[in-house]
Write a protein that holds these residues in place. Structure first.
Motif, PDB file in Angstrom:
ATOM      1  N   ARG A 167       0.832  -1.205   0.000  1.00  0.00           N
ATOM      2  CA  ARG A 167       0.000   0.000   0.000  1.00  0.00           C
ATOM      3  C   ARG A 167       0.871   1.261   0.000  1.00  0.00           C
ATOM      4  NH1 ARG A 167      -5.259   0.278   1.393  1.00  0.00           N
ATOM      5  NH2 ARG A 167      -5.130  -1.657   2.601  1.00  0.00           N
ATOM      6  N   GLU A 168       1.910   1.265   0.797  1.00  0.00           N
ATOM      7  CA  GLU A 168       2.797   2.430   0.858  1.00  0.00           C
ATOM      8  C   GLU A 168       3.534   2.642  -0.455  1.00  0.00           C
ATOM      9  OE1 GLU A 168       3.771   2.412   5.682  1.00  0.00           O
ATOM     10  OE2 GLU A 168       4.976   1.201   4.286  1.00  0.00           O
ATOM     11  N   ASP A 171       1.086   4.265  -2.719  1.00  0.00           N
ATOM     12  CA  ASP A 171       0.850   5.659  -2.344  1.00  0.00           C
ATOM     13  C   ASP A 171       1.919   6.597  -2.901  1.00  0.00           C
ATOM     14  OD1 ASP A 171      -1.400   4.920  -0.963  1.00  0.00           O
ATOM     15  OD2 ASP A 171      -0.456   4.943   1.018  1.00  0.00           O
ATOM     16  N   LYS A 175       0.505  10.748  -5.332  1.00  0.00           N
ATOM     17  CA  LYS A 175       0.465  12.027  -4.620  1.00  0.00           C
ATOM     18  C   LYS A 175      -0.298  13.087  -5.399  1.00  0.00           C
ATOM     19  CE  LYS A 175       4.682  11.118  -2.009  1.00  0.00           C
ATOM     20  NZ  LYS A 175       6.084  11.494  -1.744  1.00  0.00           N
ATOM     21  N   ASP A 181      -6.095   7.638  -5.017  1.00  0.00           N
ATOM     22  CA  ASP A 181      -5.473   7.001  -3.860  1.00  0.00           C
ATOM     23  C   ASP A 181      -6.537   6.605  -2.840  1.00  0.00           C
ATOM     24  OD1 ASP A 181      -3.404   6.196  -2.090  1.00  0.00           O
ATOM     25  OD2 ASP A 181      -3.496   8.120  -1.079  1.00  0.00           O
ATOM     26  N   ASP A 185      -7.502   2.848  -1.513  1.00  0.00           N
ATOM     27  CA  ASP A 185      -7.457   2.543  -0.084  1.00  0.00           C
ATOM     28  C   ASP A 185      -8.799   2.069   0.451  1.00  0.00           C
ATOM     29  OD1 ASP A 185      -4.790   2.983   0.280  1.00  0.00           O
ATOM     30  OD2 ASP A 185      -4.981   5.015   1.054  1.00  0.00           O
ATOM     31  N   HIS A 358      -7.196   5.068   5.258  1.00  0.00           N
ATOM     32  CA  HIS A 358      -6.831   6.411   4.788  1.00  0.00           C
ATOM     33  C   HIS A 358      -7.179   7.460   5.847  1.00  0.00           C
ATOM     34  CE1 HIS A 358      -6.320   9.856   2.162  1.00  0.00           C
ATOM     35  NE2 HIS A 358      -5.884   9.053   1.202  1.00  0.00           N
TER      36      HIS A 358
END
Length: 385
Positions: A167-168, A171, A175, A181, A185, A358
């Motif tokens: 997930r990171e 991400d 941005k 995003d 999530d 989130h």
């Protein structure tokens, strides 16, 4: 006339001047799927006149039951074959950088890989079941070499010094797309919060490039770097940040503010404003049903065990509709009492959950708890009366 030849033949041979390049293309923020970049394989032989692009990122809208298969997680992607020039010009047009890693292969190894690509491009072999993180256009490029050369190819992941979850990692590329995003999530659950092994970073094209730069292959009995050199075909020019000024966090804060105002005036006037709550909790319930279906009724493995169901409780729809009844069922008081307690516990445990929810949903969950608390108090008061 050229394309049918290269896509349906297994007999093309490379000369000694033949080369195979791994292409890494930059992101494009105009679409969600293109924000992660792209990977492909180029086979170039000036002596034979070949300049062929093998692209694992092709899907066909005309395939039977396209939208149903997409929803169920059965979407077939395929290995597309085109002229390199067309591919290159497309990516330059959209200002997406193109890096080409020239593979450090012997003539025999180049032919082996070219043979595999020609075989893979045949109609009976070109399709594969797409997976966001484990079988996509980037991992297929890596796997083409692994399937061709086996243990001769080794990827050294020691250069990875982060402990990002999947997930990171996702991400990092979103941005400029906060709503995209947010959607990812919401829909994808606990499997996204697995810490990625270095090999798994390569679901992203950038890490295909980095991974190949840190890989070796046995060539003529010696282990050598997999990449001979890198060609910068096109450097993208800087563009303005395309992110919307109205982010999910701002939107949910505004919604919370509206909810606080509705609660204040409802308390002052002794009103429930049931229409507001029916709309709010019905939408939340429908989201919950969607998440439950993605988990239980599809093959989207990343959508399993979704902790967003702690706030997107499916039963909110149709239970919320009962608020429109003149004589409301007695169980509604206990139902909304349980709802605000769950919301409070979720907020208290937010930082300790195994799934990263989130942060923009914090004001939204506050709103859910606030309105559920007010509904419970309002119903209790009128029951007592």
């Amino acid at each position: 006339m050229f394309l049918p030849l290269i896509s349906n033949s297994q007999n093309l041979q490379l000369s000694e001047k033949g080369e195979i390049h791994i292409l890494t293309c930059g992101p494009y923020q105009g679409e969600l799927y293109s924000a992660f970049g792209h990977s492909a394989i180029r086979v170039k032989d000036p002596q034979k006149g070949y300049d062929i692009l093998y692209n694992y990122g092709v899907f066909d809208f005309d395939q039977p039951n396209f939208y149903l298969n997409f929803a169920r997680g059965h979407l077939n992607y395929k290995l597309g074959v085109t002229e390199y020039r067309n591919f290159r010009d497309y990516y330059i047009y959209y200002n997406r950088y193109i890096h080409e890693q020239v593979l450090n292969l012997s003539h025999q190894q180049k032919q082996q890989l070219f043979d595999f690509l020609q075989w893979n491009a045949l109609p009976e072999n070109q399709y594969y079941l797409y997976d966001y993180f484990y079988d996509n256009c980037a991992t297929r490029v890596r796997d083409a070499l692994v399937k061709t050369f086996g243990d001769s190819v080794q990827f050294d992941g020691s250069y990875i010094n982060t402990n990002y979850t999947i997930r990171e990692l996702t991400d990092l590329y979103l941005k400029q797309q906060p709503w995209g995003d947010l959607g990812i999530d919401i829909c994808l659950g606990l499997p996204m919060d697995k810490v990625a092994a270095p090999y798994e970073y390569m679901f992203l094209p950038d890490y295909i490039e980095k991974g190949f730069n840190h890989a070796t292959i046995v060539r003529d009995g010696k282990r050598v770097p997999l990449v001979k050199n890198t060609i910068i075909t096109y450097n993208s020019t800087p563009e303005e940040d395309q992110a919307s000024a109205i982010t999910p966090l701002i939107s949910f804060i505004i919604l919370l503010f509206i909810g606080i105002i509705a609660t204040y005036f409802g308390y002052k006037k002794g009103k429930l404003y049931a229409g507001f709550d029916v709309l709010l909790f019905s939408v939340i319930g429908l989201i919950g049903w969607l998440l439950l279906l993605l988990w239980l009724a599809t093959d989207h493995n990343a959508a399993a065990r979704n902790f967003n169901l702690l706030w997107a409780i499916p039963l909110h729809f149709p239970v919320a509709l009962l608020l429109l009844m003149r004589k409301k069922p007695a169980f509604l008081t206990k139902y909304f009492s349980a709802t605000w307690i769950i919301s409070l516990l979720l907020l208290l445990c937010w930082a300790f959950l195994p799934q990263q929810i989130h942060y923009a949903f914090i004001p939204f969950v506050i709103l859910i708890g606030l309105r559920a608390f007010y509904i419970q108090k309002f119903l209790s008061k009128h029951e007592a009366a």
